[in-house]
Design a protein around this motif. Structure first.
Motif, PDB file in Angstrom:
ATOM      1  N   GLY A 187      -4.697 -11.399  -7.084  1.00 52.20           N
ATOM      2  CA  GLY A 187      -5.954 -11.136  -6.391  1.00 52.20           C
ATOM      3  C   GLY A 187      -6.879 -12.340  -6.456  1.00 52.20           C
ATOM      4  O   GLY A 187      -6.438 -13.474  -6.656  1.00 52.20           O
ATOM      5  N   PRO A 188      -8.181 -12.135  -6.313  1.00 53.97           N
ATOM      6  CA  PRO A 188      -9.120 -13.270  -6.317  1.00 53.97           C
ATOM      7  C   PRO A 188      -9.308 -13.919  -7.674  1.00 53.97           C
ATOM      8  O   PRO A 188      -9.758 -15.066  -7.754  1.00 53.97           O
ATOM      9  CB  PRO A 188     -10.441 -12.639  -5.840  1.00 53.97           C
ATOM     10  CG  PRO A 188     -10.064 -11.356  -5.207  1.00 53.97           C
ATOM     11  CD  PRO A 188      -8.844 -10.884  -5.934  1.00 53.97           C
ATOM     12  N   LEU A 189      -8.988 -13.204  -8.776  1.00 61.45           N
ATOM     13  CA  LEU A 189      -9.332 -13.699 -10.110  1.00 61.45           C
ATOM     14  C   LEU A 189      -8.172 -13.812 -11.073  1.00 61.45           C
ATOM     15  O   LEU A 189      -8.327 -14.389 -12.147  1.00 61.45           O
ATOM     16  CB  LEU A 189     -10.375 -12.772 -10.762  1.00 61.45           C
ATOM     17  CG  LEU A 189     -11.810 -12.843 -10.290  1.00 61.45           C
ATOM     18  CD1 LEU A 189     -12.662 -11.888 -11.107  1.00 61.45           C
ATOM     19  CD2 LEU A 189     -12.365 -14.257 -10.387  1.00 61.45           C
ATOM     20  N   GLY A 190      -7.018 -13.266 -10.761  1.00 63.10           N
ATOM     21  CA  GLY A 190      -5.983 -13.188 -11.766  1.00 63.10           C
ATOM     22  C   GLY A 190      -6.342 -12.169 -12.830  1.00 63.10           C
ATOM     23  O   GLY A 190      -7.144 -11.260 -12.604  1.00 63.10           O
ATOM     24  N   THR A 191      -5.760 -12.321 -14.012  1.00 62.72           N
ATOM     25  CA  THR A 191      -6.017 -11.375 -15.109  1.00 62.72           C
ATOM     26  C   THR A 191      -7.059 -11.911 -16.082  1.00 62.72           C
ATOM     27  O   THR A 191      -7.991 -11.202 -16.462  1.00 62.72           O
ATOM     28  CB  THR A 191      -4.709 -11.084 -15.869  1.00 62.72           C
ATOM     29  OG1 THR A 191      -3.727 -10.596 -14.944  1.00 62.72           O
ATOM     30  CG2 THR A 191      -4.945 -10.037 -16.950  1.00 62.72           C
TER      31      THR A 191
END
Length: 227
Positions: free
Chosen positions: A7-11
């Motif tokens: 997604g836009p941020l990772g984990t």
């Protein structure tokens, strides 16, 4: 392990602000970056400020980089062959951060300065060590220049098995064609590697925060000093 759907941020993301210095962001700078995906470099600066504020609220580690060269050019190396003029010489105004950002002596807790001599922020710096400390899998990138330091740092992240997310409205390049080409190449490298600012800030609003960052803000250390 890389997230399979980052997604836009990772984990576990970190924000990397690349070279927000006068020589790149001021119209009188030696390597001014006038070209972006928004109306002006001034708007890019404001977008970076908004992104930093969102990252601070979300308890991300925030890492700032500063390109700096000795005034006798002894550390320029192959940059002596570049089309760029002399820039970010130590002790000059051009080397300093824009006054709209915190100075390197006044960074809040869990924010760090990485000094560099080359375009890639990983090259001969402690960036990888910082990212390891906070268990980072994703680098959110903003700053300048899109076609040089942002591009090569994203590639450096990719080669080290990080997800990268370049925030489009928070970058500026030395020409429109090079700015656009850099974003296109980064999208080729990681198909979701270029993200709109709104997607990133929306994801930050829902992010639970990095526990090590929270500890640093609470105690002043990455380790629990009371144990």
């Amino acid at each position: 392990m890389l997230p399979t759907q980052p997604g836009p941020l990772g984990t576990t993301p970190a924000l990397l602000i690349i070279d927000p210095q006068y020589d790149f962001l001021d119209p009188d700078g030696a390597v001014y970056c006038p070209c972006s995906s928004v109306d002006s470099t001034a708007e890019v600066v404001e977008n970076i400020r908004s992104l930093v504020a969102a990252a601070r609220r979300a308890d991300l580690p925030v890492i700032w980089t500063k390109e700096s060269h000795r005034d006798d050019r002894s550390d320029y190396g192959a940059e002596l062959l570049s089309v760029e003029r002399d820039h970010t010489l130590a002790g000059t105004e051009g080397e300093q951060f824009l006054s709209t950002f915190n100075s390197e002596q006044d960074l809040p807790p869990a924010e760090y300065l990485v000094r560099k001599r080359r375009y890639n922020c990983f090259h001969n710096t402690d960036l990888d060590h910082l990212l390891s400390t906070f268990d980072i899998d994703t680098l959110v990138l903003a700053g300048v220049t899109t076609n040089v330091c942002v591009h090569y740092t994203a590639q450096g992240a990719h080669e080290r098995d990080y997800v990268f997310r370049v925030v489009e409205e928070c970058t500026a390049g030395t020409s429109q064609s090079l700015h656009d080409a850099a974003l296109e190449m980064l999208t080729y490298l990681q198909p979701s590697g270029v993200q709109p600012l709104e997607s990133v800030t929306d994801a930050l609003a829902d992010y639970d925060g990095n526990e090590t960052v929270k500890r640093v803000k609470r105690t002043g250390s990455v380790v629990d000093l009371e144990k």
